[in-house]
Write an enzyme that holds these catalytic residues in place. Structure first.
Site, short mmCIF file in Angstrom:
data_model
loop_
_atom_site.label_atom_id
_atom_site.label_comp_id
_atom_site.label_asym_id
_atom_site.label_seq_id
_atom_site.Cartn_x
_atom_site.Cartn_y
_atom_site.Cartn_z
N PHE A 131 -3.25 -4.03 -2.77
CA PHE A 131 -1.91 -4.06 -3.75
C PHE A 131 -1.50 -2.84 -3.35
O PHE A 131 -2.09 -1.77 -3.34
CB PHE A 131 -2.58 -4.05 -5.12
N ASP A 216 -3.05 4.31 1.37
CA ASP A 216 -2.64 4.22 0.51
C ASP A 216 -3.69 4.62 -0.56
O ASP A 216 -4.67 3.97 -0.90
CB ASP A 216 -2.28 2.69 0.07
N LYS A 245 -0.03 8.13 -9.33
CA LYS A 245 -0.84 7.93 -10.47
C LYS A 245 -1.52 9.29 -10.94
O LYS A 245 -0.83 10.25 -11.51
CB LYS A 245 -2.04 6.96 -10.12
#
Length: 397
Positions: A131, A216, A245
Protein backbone atom coordinates in the site's frame (compact mmCIF):
# COMPACT_ATOMS: atom_id res chain seq x y z
CA UNK A 1 -35.96 8.04 4.40
CA UNK A 2 -32.43 8.25 5.79
CA UNK A 3 -31.05 11.71 6.33
CA UNK A 4 -28.57 12.74 3.66
CA UNK A 5 -25.04 13.21 4.99
CA UNK A 6 -22.80 15.99 3.66
CA UNK A 7 -19.60 13.89 3.78
CA UNK A 8 -18.49 11.42 1.12
CA UNK A 9 -19.51 7.88 2.09
CA UNK A 10 -15.94 6.61 1.86
CA UNK A 11 -15.38 5.60 5.49
CA UNK A 12 -16.92 2.88 7.61
CA UNK A 13 -16.75 4.91 10.79
CA UNK A 14 -16.98 3.45 14.28
CA UNK A 15 -19.75 5.30 16.20
CA UNK A 16 -17.47 6.64 18.93
CA UNK A 17 -16.56 10.31 19.30
CA UNK A 18 -13.36 11.34 21.03
CA UNK A 19 -13.11 14.79 22.55
CA UNK A 20 -9.61 14.88 23.96
CA UNK A 21 -6.45 12.84 24.29
CA UNK A 22 -3.40 12.68 26.49
CA UNK A 23 -0.44 10.36 26.04
CA UNK A 24 -1.72 6.95 24.94
CA UNK A 25 -5.28 7.63 26.07
CA UNK A 26 -8.35 9.01 24.26
CA UNK A 27 -11.47 10.25 26.03
CA UNK A 28 -15.09 10.57 24.90
CA UNK A 29 -17.33 13.53 25.84
CA UNK A 30 -18.87 11.24 28.47
CA UNK A 31 -15.48 10.64 30.06
CA UNK A 32 -14.90 7.06 28.85
CA UNK A 33 -11.18 6.39 28.35
CA UNK A 34 -9.72 4.19 25.60
CA UNK A 35 -6.17 2.90 25.38
CA UNK A 36 -5.04 3.97 21.92
CA UNK A 37 -3.00 1.25 20.22
CA UNK A 38 -3.96 2.57 16.79
CA UNK A 39 -2.33 6.01 17.09
CA UNK A 40 -4.23 7.30 14.08
CA UNK A 41 -2.70 4.38 12.10
CA UNK A 42 0.89 4.92 13.29
CA UNK A 43 0.64 8.72 13.11
CA UNK A 44 0.61 9.89 16.73
CA UNK A 45 4.18 8.78 17.37
CA UNK A 46 4.46 10.81 20.58
CA UNK A 47 0.91 10.25 21.70
CA UNK A 48 -1.77 12.88 22.14
CA UNK A 49 -1.08 16.48 23.20
CA UNK A 50 2.61 15.90 23.87
CA UNK A 51 3.70 19.09 25.66
CA UNK A 52 6.81 19.65 23.52
CA UNK A 53 4.81 19.35 20.28
CA UNK A 54 1.96 21.48 21.58
CA UNK A 55 4.41 24.14 22.70
CA UNK A 56 6.23 24.19 19.36
CA UNK A 57 2.97 24.42 17.39
CA UNK A 58 1.51 27.18 19.56
CA UNK A 59 4.70 29.21 19.45
CA UNK A 60 4.85 28.98 15.66
CA UNK A 61 1.13 29.73 15.30
CA UNK A 62 1.72 33.03 17.11
CA UNK A 63 4.41 33.98 14.56
CA UNK A 64 3.65 32.71 11.06
CA UNK A 65 1.45 30.00 9.52
CA UNK A 66 2.17 29.84 5.83
CA UNK A 67 4.65 31.02 3.25
CA UNK A 68 4.98 30.09 -0.38
CA UNK A 69 8.07 28.09 -1.25
CA UNK A 70 9.27 31.04 -3.32
CA UNK A 71 10.59 32.31 0.04
CA UNK A 72 13.24 30.90 2.34
CA UNK A 73 11.73 28.96 5.27
CA UNK A 74 14.52 28.58 7.84
CA UNK A 75 12.94 25.71 9.78
CA UNK A 76 12.61 23.78 6.49
CA UNK A 77 16.35 23.99 5.96
CA UNK A 78 16.96 23.08 9.60
CA UNK A 79 14.73 20.00 9.49
CA UNK A 80 16.22 18.88 6.16
CA UNK A 81 19.73 19.25 7.59
CA UNK A 82 18.82 17.21 10.64
CA UNK A 83 17.28 14.45 8.50
CA UNK A 84 20.29 14.24 6.19
CA UNK A 85 22.63 14.07 9.18
CA UNK A 86 20.92 10.93 10.55
CA UNK A 87 20.07 9.13 7.28
CA UNK A 88 21.59 8.12 3.95
CA UNK A 89 20.08 11.17 2.24
CA UNK A 90 21.62 14.34 0.82
CA UNK A 91 18.38 15.96 -0.34
CA UNK A 92 14.87 16.37 1.11
CA UNK A 93 11.55 17.50 -0.41
CA UNK A 94 8.72 18.20 2.04
CA UNK A 95 5.14 17.20 1.25
CA UNK A 96 1.74 17.16 2.96
CA UNK A 97 1.26 13.38 3.13
CA UNK A 98 2.73 9.97 2.56
CA UNK A 99 1.09 9.59 -0.84
CA UNK A 100 2.67 12.84 -1.98
CA UNK A 101 6.04 11.69 -0.65
CA UNK A 102 5.65 8.53 -2.76
CA UNK A 103 4.65 10.57 -5.82
CA UNK A 104 7.81 12.60 -5.35
CA UNK A 105 9.86 9.41 -4.97
CA UNK A 106 8.43 7.97 -8.19
CA UNK A 107 9.06 11.20 -10.09
CA UNK A 108 12.59 11.44 -8.67
CA UNK A 109 13.47 7.94 -9.90
CA UNK A 110 12.03 8.44 -13.37
CA UNK A 111 13.55 11.89 -13.77
CA UNK A 112 16.99 10.58 -12.74
CA UNK A 113 17.14 8.26 -15.73
CA UNK A 114 15.64 10.87 -18.06
CA UNK A 115 18.40 13.41 -17.37
CA UNK A 116 21.03 10.69 -17.64
CA UNK A 117 20.06 9.77 -21.18
CA UNK A 118 17.84 6.76 -20.44
CA UNK A 119 14.25 8.04 -20.72
CA UNK A 120 13.04 4.52 -21.52
CA UNK A 121 13.81 3.50 -17.93
CA UNK A 122 10.64 4.52 -16.14
CA UNK A 123 9.11 1.26 -14.93
CA UNK A 124 9.07 0.42 -11.21
CA UNK A 125 8.82 -3.07 -9.73
CA UNK A 126 6.54 -3.34 -6.70
CA UNK A 127 5.33 -6.09 -4.36
CA UNK A 128 1.88 -7.65 -4.10
CA UNK A 129 0.04 -6.62 -0.94
CA UNK A 130 1.74 -3.25 -0.83
CA UNK A 131 0.00 0.00 0.00
CA UNK A 132 1.61 3.24 -1.17
CA UNK A 133 -1.27 5.74 -1.05
CA UNK A 134 -4.52 6.75 -2.74
CA UNK A 135 -3.41 8.91 -5.66
CA UNK A 136 -3.71 7.50 -9.17
CA UNK A 137 0.01 6.69 -9.35
CA UNK A 138 0.24 5.21 -5.86
CA UNK A 139 -2.80 2.95 -6.24
CA UNK A 140 -1.20 1.72 -9.46
CA UNK A 141 2.02 1.07 -7.55
CA UNK A 142 0.13 -0.79 -4.83
CA UNK A 143 -1.79 -2.74 -7.44
CA UNK A 144 -4.67 -3.82 -5.21
CA UNK A 145 -7.84 -4.26 -7.32
CA UNK A 146 -10.15 -2.91 -4.61
CA UNK A 147 -8.38 0.46 -4.78
CA UNK A 148 -8.09 0.53 -8.59
CA UNK A 149 -11.66 -0.36 -9.53
CA UNK A 150 -13.62 2.35 -11.30
CA UNK A 151 -10.89 4.96 -11.65
CA UNK A 152 -10.14 4.46 -15.32
CA UNK A 153 -6.99 3.04 -16.90
CA UNK A 154 -4.32 2.04 -14.42
CA UNK A 155 -1.33 4.38 -14.49
CA UNK A 156 1.30 2.73 -16.65
CA UNK A 157 4.76 1.75 -15.50
CA UNK A 158 4.39 -0.56 -12.50
CA UNK A 159 5.22 -4.28 -12.52
CA UNK A 160 4.09 -6.34 -9.52
CA UNK A 161 5.64 -9.52 -8.21
CA UNK A 162 4.51 -11.85 -5.39
CA UNK A 163 5.66 -11.12 -1.84
CA UNK A 164 8.83 -13.03 -1.01
CA UNK A 165 9.46 -14.31 -4.57
CA UNK A 166 13.02 -13.19 -5.26
CA UNK A 167 13.21 -15.07 -8.56
CA UNK A 168 10.10 -13.33 -9.85
CA UNK A 169 11.60 -10.03 -8.75
CA UNK A 170 14.79 -10.68 -10.71
CA UNK A 171 12.79 -11.76 -13.76
CA UNK A 172 10.73 -8.55 -13.64
CA UNK A 173 13.77 -6.32 -14.16
CA UNK A 174 14.19 -5.26 -17.78
CA UNK A 175 15.99 -2.57 -19.75
CA UNK A 176 13.04 -0.29 -18.95
CA UNK A 177 13.22 -0.71 -15.16
CA UNK A 178 14.13 2.38 -13.14
CA UNK A 179 13.62 1.17 -9.58
CA UNK A 180 12.30 -1.33 -7.08
CA UNK A 181 9.80 0.07 -4.57
CA UNK A 182 9.07 -1.80 -1.33
CA UNK A 183 7.89 -1.31 2.23
CA UNK A 184 10.42 -2.83 4.68
CA UNK A 185 7.36 -3.88 6.67
CA UNK A 186 4.04 -4.03 4.83
CA UNK A 187 1.50 -2.25 7.02
CA UNK A 188 -1.83 -2.34 5.21
CA UNK A 189 -0.75 -5.70 3.76
CA UNK A 190 -0.78 -7.29 7.21
CA UNK A 191 2.44 -6.42 9.10
CA UNK A 192 4.61 -8.50 6.78
CA UNK A 193 8.31 -7.67 7.33
CA UNK A 194 10.76 -8.30 4.54
CA UNK A 195 13.53 -10.43 6.10
CA UNK A 196 16.87 -8.67 6.49
CA UNK A 197 18.50 -11.00 3.99
CA UNK A 198 15.84 -10.06 1.44
CA UNK A 199 16.44 -6.36 2.05
CA UNK A 200 20.14 -6.91 1.47
CA UNK A 201 19.33 -8.92 -1.63
CA UNK A 202 17.24 -6.06 -2.99
CA UNK A 203 20.11 -3.64 -2.50
CA UNK A 204 22.50 -6.00 -4.29
CA UNK A 205 19.99 -6.53 -7.11
CA UNK A 206 19.58 -2.79 -7.64
CA UNK A 207 23.35 -2.29 -7.66
CA UNK A 208 23.81 -5.17 -10.11
CA UNK A 209 21.32 -3.70 -12.59
CA UNK A 210 22.10 -0.04 -12.05
CA UNK A 211 18.61 0.78 -10.80
CA UNK A 212 17.35 2.63 -7.74
CA UNK A 213 15.98 1.24 -4.49
CA UNK A 214 12.97 3.19 -3.19
CA UNK A 215 11.73 2.46 0.31
CA UNK A 216 8.28 3.35 1.56
CA UNK A 217 8.84 4.01 5.26
CA UNK A 218 5.65 6.01 5.71
CA UNK A 219 4.37 3.59 8.36
CA UNK A 220 7.56 1.83 9.45
CA UNK A 221 9.77 4.89 9.85
CA UNK A 222 10.60 7.44 12.55
CA UNK A 223 11.28 4.95 15.34
CA UNK A 224 8.28 2.68 14.80
CA UNK A 225 10.33 -0.55 14.52
CA UNK A 226 12.94 0.36 17.15
CA UNK A 227 15.39 1.89 14.68
CA UNK A 228 15.00 5.38 13.28
CA UNK A 229 14.08 3.68 9.99
CA UNK A 230 13.25 0.02 9.50
CA UNK A 231 15.82 -0.59 6.75
CA UNK A 232 18.59 0.04 9.29
CA UNK A 233 17.95 -3.42 10.76
CA UNK A 234 19.29 -4.90 7.50
CA UNK A 235 22.33 -2.62 7.41
CA UNK A 236 21.46 -1.20 3.98
CA UNK A 237 20.72 2.21 2.53
CA UNK A 238 18.14 3.09 -0.15
CA UNK A 239 18.54 5.67 -2.89
CA UNK A 240 15.15 7.27 -2.23
CA UNK A 241 12.79 7.04 0.75
CA UNK A 242 9.26 8.26 1.46
CA UNK A 243 8.41 9.29 5.01
CA UNK A 244 5.25 10.63 6.68
CA UNK A 245 2.90 9.67 9.54
CA UNK A 246 5.10 9.58 12.66
CA UNK A 247 7.39 12.38 11.49
CA UNK A 248 4.57 14.85 12.11
CA UNK A 249 3.33 13.33 15.35
CA UNK A 250 -0.23 14.04 14.22
CA UNK A 251 0.41 17.14 12.11
CA UNK A 252 0.01 16.34 8.38
CA UNK A 253 3.28 16.31 6.51
CA UNK A 254 5.68 13.99 4.78
CA UNK A 255 9.05 14.01 3.11
CA UNK A 256 10.92 12.43 0.23
CA UNK A 257 14.59 11.80 0.99
CA UNK A 258 17.17 10.98 -1.66
CA UNK A 259 20.85 10.79 -2.38
CA UNK A 260 22.29 13.64 -4.43
CA UNK A 261 22.80 11.24 -7.33
CA UNK A 262 19.22 9.96 -7.32
CA UNK A 263 17.85 13.51 -7.05
CA UNK A 264 19.99 14.91 -9.86
CA UNK A 265 16.99 15.33 -12.15
CA UNK A 266 14.90 17.28 -9.66
CA UNK A 267 16.00 20.71 -10.77
CA UNK A 268 14.32 24.12 -10.83
CA UNK A 269 10.64 23.85 -11.74
CA UNK A 270 10.43 20.04 -12.03
CA UNK A 271 8.35 19.60 -8.88
CA UNK A 272 6.57 21.76 -6.34
CA UNK A 273 3.98 22.07 -3.59
CA UNK A 274 1.82 24.83 -2.15
CA UNK A 275 1.64 23.71 1.48
CA UNK A 276 4.54 21.29 1.77
CA UNK A 277 7.20 22.48 4.21
CA UNK A 278 5.00 25.19 5.72
CA UNK A 279 6.23 26.83 8.96
CA UNK A 280 3.68 25.06 11.17
CA UNK A 281 4.63 21.62 9.87
CA UNK A 282 8.34 22.35 10.15
CA UNK A 283 8.00 23.52 13.75
CA UNK A 284 6.25 20.28 14.67
CA UNK A 285 8.67 18.11 12.67
CA UNK A 286 11.67 19.62 14.41
CA UNK A 287 9.95 19.10 17.77
CA UNK A 288 9.30 15.43 16.94
CA UNK A 289 12.97 14.93 16.11
CA UNK A 290 13.98 16.63 19.38
CA UNK A 291 12.29 13.75 21.21
CA UNK A 292 12.95 10.78 18.92
CA UNK A 293 16.64 11.55 18.41
CA UNK A 294 17.24 11.62 22.17
CA UNK A 295 19.71 8.89 23.13
CA UNK A 296 17.26 7.00 25.33
CA UNK A 297 14.23 7.07 23.06
CA UNK A 298 14.78 4.11 20.71
CA UNK A 299 16.04 1.82 23.51
CA UNK A 300 12.74 2.58 25.27
CA UNK A 301 10.80 1.58 22.14
CA UNK A 302 12.66 -1.73 21.99
CA UNK A 303 12.19 -2.42 25.70
CA UNK A 304 8.42 -1.90 25.54
CA UNK A 305 8.22 -3.83 22.27
CA UNK A 306 9.79 -6.83 24.00
CA UNK A 307 7.12 -6.71 26.72
CA UNK A 308 4.38 -6.62 24.08
CA UNK A 309 5.92 -9.30 21.89
CA UNK A 310 6.41 -11.72 24.77
CA UNK A 311 2.89 -11.08 26.05
CA UNK A 312 1.38 -11.64 22.61
CA UNK A 313 3.36 -14.87 22.20
CA UNK A 314 1.91 -16.07 25.49
CA UNK A 315 -1.61 -15.21 24.30
CA UNK A 316 -0.98 -17.10 21.08
CA UNK A 317 -0.04 -20.19 23.11
CA UNK A 318 -3.21 -19.89 25.21
CA UNK A 319 -5.60 -19.07 22.35
CA UNK A 320 -4.35 -21.11 19.37
CA UNK A 321 -7.88 -21.27 17.94
CA UNK A 322 -7.94 -17.46 17.69
CA UNK A 323 -4.33 -16.43 17.06
CA UNK A 324 -2.47 -18.00 14.16
CA UNK A 325 0.67 -15.89 14.35
CA UNK A 326 2.27 -12.83 15.93
CA UNK A 327 4.62 -10.83 13.74
CA UNK A 328 6.21 -7.46 13.16
CA UNK A 329 9.03 -5.37 14.50
CA UNK A 330 9.31 -2.92 17.38
CA UNK A 331 5.96 -1.25 18.06
CA UNK A 332 4.63 -2.24 14.64
CA UNK A 333 3.05 -5.57 15.57
CA UNK A 334 0.40 -7.74 14.01
CA UNK A 335 -1.87 -10.49 15.32
CA UNK A 336 -2.78 -12.83 12.46
CA UNK A 337 -6.19 -14.13 13.36
CA UNK A 338 -7.32 -17.71 12.95
CA UNK A 339 -10.87 -16.39 12.65
CA UNK A 340 -12.14 -12.86 11.88
CA UNK A 341 -9.81 -9.93 12.49
CA UNK A 342 -12.86 -7.63 12.49
CA UNK A 343 -14.32 -9.60 15.39
CA UNK A 344 -11.11 -9.25 17.39
CA UNK A 345 -10.88 -5.50 16.71
CA UNK A 346 -14.49 -5.11 17.87
CA UNK A 347 -13.89 -7.23 20.98
CA UNK A 348 -10.79 -5.20 21.85
CA UNK A 349 -12.78 -2.01 21.39
CA UNK A 350 -15.40 -3.33 23.81
CA UNK A 351 -12.55 -3.57 26.32
CA UNK A 352 -11.66 0.06 25.56
CA UNK A 353 -8.57 -0.84 23.55
CA UNK A 354 -8.18 0.55 20.01
CA UNK A 355 -6.42 -1.44 17.29
CA UNK A 356 -6.38 -1.40 13.48
CA UNK A 357 -7.41 -4.10 11.00
CA UNK A 358 -5.12 -4.92 8.08
CA UNK A 359 -4.87 -7.31 5.17
CA UNK A 360 -4.12 -11.02 5.55
CA UNK A 361 -6.66 -11.17 8.42
CA UNK A 362 -4.35 -9.25 10.74
CA UNK A 363 -4.98 -6.87 13.64
CA UNK A 364 -2.34 -4.14 13.89
CA UNK A 365 -1.02 -2.84 17.21
CA UNK A 366 0.57 0.55 16.59
CA UNK A 367 0.76 2.36 19.93
CA UNK A 368 2.39 5.75 20.41
CA UNK A 369 6.12 5.25 20.84
CA UNK A 370 5.97 6.84 24.29
CA UNK A 371 3.88 3.95 25.62
CA UNK A 372 5.18 2.56 28.91
CA UNK A 373 5.70 -1.07 29.88
CA UNK A 374 2.83 -0.71 32.35
CA UNK A 375 0.51 0.54 29.59
CA UNK A 376 1.68 -2.31 27.35
CA UNK A 377 0.74 -4.80 30.06
CA UNK A 378 -2.65 -3.12 30.39
CA UNK A 379 -3.16 -3.49 26.64
CA UNK A 380 -2.23 -7.18 26.90
CA UNK A 381 -4.77 -7.65 29.70
CA UNK A 382 -7.46 -6.01 27.57
CA UNK A 383 -6.48 -8.16 24.59
CA UNK A 384 -6.73 -11.28 26.74
CA UNK A 385 -10.18 -10.22 27.91
CA UNK A 386 -11.24 -9.73 24.29
CA UNK A 387 -9.88 -13.14 23.31
CA UNK A 388 -11.58 -14.78 26.27
CA UNK A 389 -14.89 -13.21 25.24
CA UNK A 390 -14.48 -14.48 21.66
CA UNK A 391 -13.48 -17.91 22.96
CA UNK A 392 -16.58 -18.14 25.16
CA UNK A 393 -18.83 -16.95 22.35
CA UNK A 394 -17.29 -19.50 20.00
CA UNK A 395 -17.85 -22.27 22.51
CA UNK A 396 -21.44 -21.14 22.99
CA UNK A 397 -22.01 -21.22 19.24
Amino acid sequence: MAEAKPLYDTYNRVPIVFERGHGVWLETPEGERYLDFAAGIAVNSLGHTHPHLVGALKAQADRLWHLSNVHEIPDQSRLAQRLTEVTFADKVFFTNSGAEALECAIKTARRHFFVNGQPERYRIVTIEGAFHGRTLATIAAGGQPKYLEGFGPKVEGFDQVPFGDHEALKAAITSETAAILVEPVQGEGGIRPLPNECMRGLRELCDEHGILLILDEVQSGVGRTGKLFAHEWAGIEPDIMAVAKGIGGGFPFGACLATASAADGMTLGTHGTTYGGNPLAMAVGNAVLDIILDDGFLPHVNDVALVLRQGLASLKDRYPDLIADVRGSGLMLGIKCAKSNADLVAAMRSEHLLAVPAGDNVVRLLPPLIVTAEEAREALAKTEAALEMLSRNGAAN
